[in-house]
Design an enzyme around this catalytic site. Structure first.
Site, PDB file in Angstrom:
ATOM      1  N   SER A  11       0.838  -1.204   0.000  1.00 31.30           N
ATOM      2  CA  SER A  11       0.000   0.000   0.000  1.00 31.30           C
ATOM      3  C   SER A  11       0.871   1.253   0.000  1.00 31.30           C
ATOM      4  O   SER A  11       2.097   1.182   0.118  1.00 31.30           O
ATOM      5  CB  SER A  11      -0.914   0.002   1.229  1.00 31.30           C
ATOM      6  OG  SER A  11      -0.164   0.313   2.395  1.00 31.30           O
TER       7      SER A  11
ATOM      8  N   SER B 191       0.903   3.742   2.248  1.00 30.13           N
ATOM      9  CA  SER B 191       0.898   4.439   3.532  1.00 30.13           C
ATOM     10  C   SER B 191       2.265   4.988   3.942  1.00 30.13           C
ATOM     11  O   SER B 191       2.342   5.828   4.835  1.00 30.13           O
ATOM     12  CB  SER B 191       0.379   3.505   4.635  1.00 30.13           C
ATOM     13  OG  SER B 191       1.301   2.463   4.900  1.00 30.13           O
TER      14      SER B 191
ATOM     15  N   LYS C  57       5.477   0.734   9.418  1.00 33.14           N
ATOM     16  CA  LYS C  57       5.251   2.144   9.746  1.00 33.14           C
ATOM     17  C   LYS C  57       6.535   2.720  10.364  1.00 33.14           C
ATOM     18  O   LYS C  57       7.486   2.004  10.644  1.00 33.14           O
ATOM     19  CB  LYS C  57       4.107   2.299  10.755  1.00 33.14           C
ATOM     20  CG  LYS C  57       2.795   1.641  10.370  1.00 33.14           C
ATOM     21  CD  LYS C  57       2.078   2.343   9.249  1.00 33.14           C
ATOM     22  CE  LYS C  57       0.784   1.646   8.883  1.00 33.14           C
ATOM     23  NZ  LYS C  57       0.121   2.246   7.700  1.00 33.14           N
TER      24      LYS C  57
ATOM     25  N   SER D 298      -2.946   6.555   5.919  1.00 41.13           N
ATOM     26  CA  SER D 298      -2.320   5.540   6.769  1.00 41.13           C
ATOM     27  C   SER D 298      -3.203   5.204   7.956  1.00 41.13           C
ATOM     28  O   SER D 298      -3.599   6.087   8.730  1.00 41.13           O
ATOM     29  CB  SER D 298      -0.958   6.057   7.271  1.00 41.13           C
ATOM     30  OG  SER D 298      -0.379   5.145   8.184  1.00 41.13           O
TER      31      SER D 298
END
Length: 278
Positions: free
Chosen positions: A40, A42, A119, A226
């Site tokens: 993705s 994010s 992250k 996100s």
């Protein structure tokens, strides 16, 4: 008879070779480096959809989450890390544990779904974190953001899932330029990286999060795209992440493809091969 025996022995040796190879690969993946595809957007622009990297598992030591999950829905295979190594779960400790540093890009196991997420580590245990108008306040100190132009990409289907990017410059047609505002964010320990902004939204304004002991607070660099620690796990977010759920640190992109398949060589991003993750 002799030919039959030779053929049988050859098959046995082939099977043994495959089994040994799988065992070696499993040990390597469990103890040292785990492959990870970016699914993705994010973490744009730090990580793009289609980036392929190896996660350094030695950076933080080992816990039950270090066991690899093998999930292949097409073949009905769903071997979760907790299924394989759940006996080591529950004490929030690690073997040969190392402490992550603020600003690390970390792959971790989602506390509820068990899926792997990637992250950036923003809040350490005991930290107070608040976001106001998209700017982080960390333990009462505003985190510096310096304007850095914009991030541009084509409006097109991205990755195997065919995801479309979100844009700050409104509705953009296929093949158009999708732009996001970009700033350079610098944490108190001096770690700097690019952060993208699409527009005002609820996650730009939060209350104060106090990170519990033994847990961490994560955010994506593509802030408005996100699902991270700003949202509770019950609301589709990540919430606080326990120490034992950390899998490893992302250090370097090994390969990158902008297409629906890594076999589409004309979509390879040669400028991202062996690129350090910062």
């Amino acid at each position: 008879m002799a030919k039959t025996e030779k053929k049988g022995n050859a098959i046995v040796e082939t099977v043994k070779t495959v089994v040994y190879a799988l065992l070696i690969a499993g040990v390597f993946r469990t103890l040292f480096f785990q492959p990870f595809w970016i699914p993705s957007g994010s973490m744009k622009q730090t990580l793009l959809i289609g980036d392929f990297l190896f996660v350094n598992k030695m950076a933080y030591g080992y816990s039950y989450a270090s066991c690899p999950s093998v999930i292949l829905p097409r073949f009905g295979i769903n071997l979760d890390a907790k299924t394989l190594c759940g006996w080591a779960d529950g004490d929030n400790t690690r073997l040969f544990g190392g402490e992550p540093e603020r600003g690390d890009v970390v792959v971790f196991r989602h506390p509820v779904s068990g899926r792997d997420y990637i992250k950036r580590l923003i809040g350490l245990p005991g930290d107070r974190v608040q976001i106001t108008n998209g700017v982080i306040t960390l333990n009462g100190e505003v985190v510096t953001q310096t304007p850095d132009g914009q991030f541009d990409e084509l409006m097109e289907l991205q990755g195997p899932q065919g995801l479309r990017p979100r844009c700050a410059n409104g509705a953009v047609g296929q093949g158009g330029t999708c732009s996001k505002e970009r700033v350079i964010e610098t944490l108190p320990n001096g770690v700097s990286y690019a952060v993208l902004n699409i527009g005002p939204q609820a996650s730009d304004r939060t209350g104060v999060y106090t990170v519990p002991e033994g847990q961490y607070f994560f955010m994506g660099d593509n802030r408005d795209n996100s699902a991270d620690s700003r949202l509770a796990q019950t609301a589709g977010g990540v919430g606080f992440v326990p120490y034992e759920n950390l899998i490893g640190r992302a250090d370097r992109i090994m390969f990158s493809s902008a297409g629906r398949s890594m076999l589409f060589f004309w979509t390879w991003r040669g400028d991202r091969f062996f690129k350090a993750v910062k």
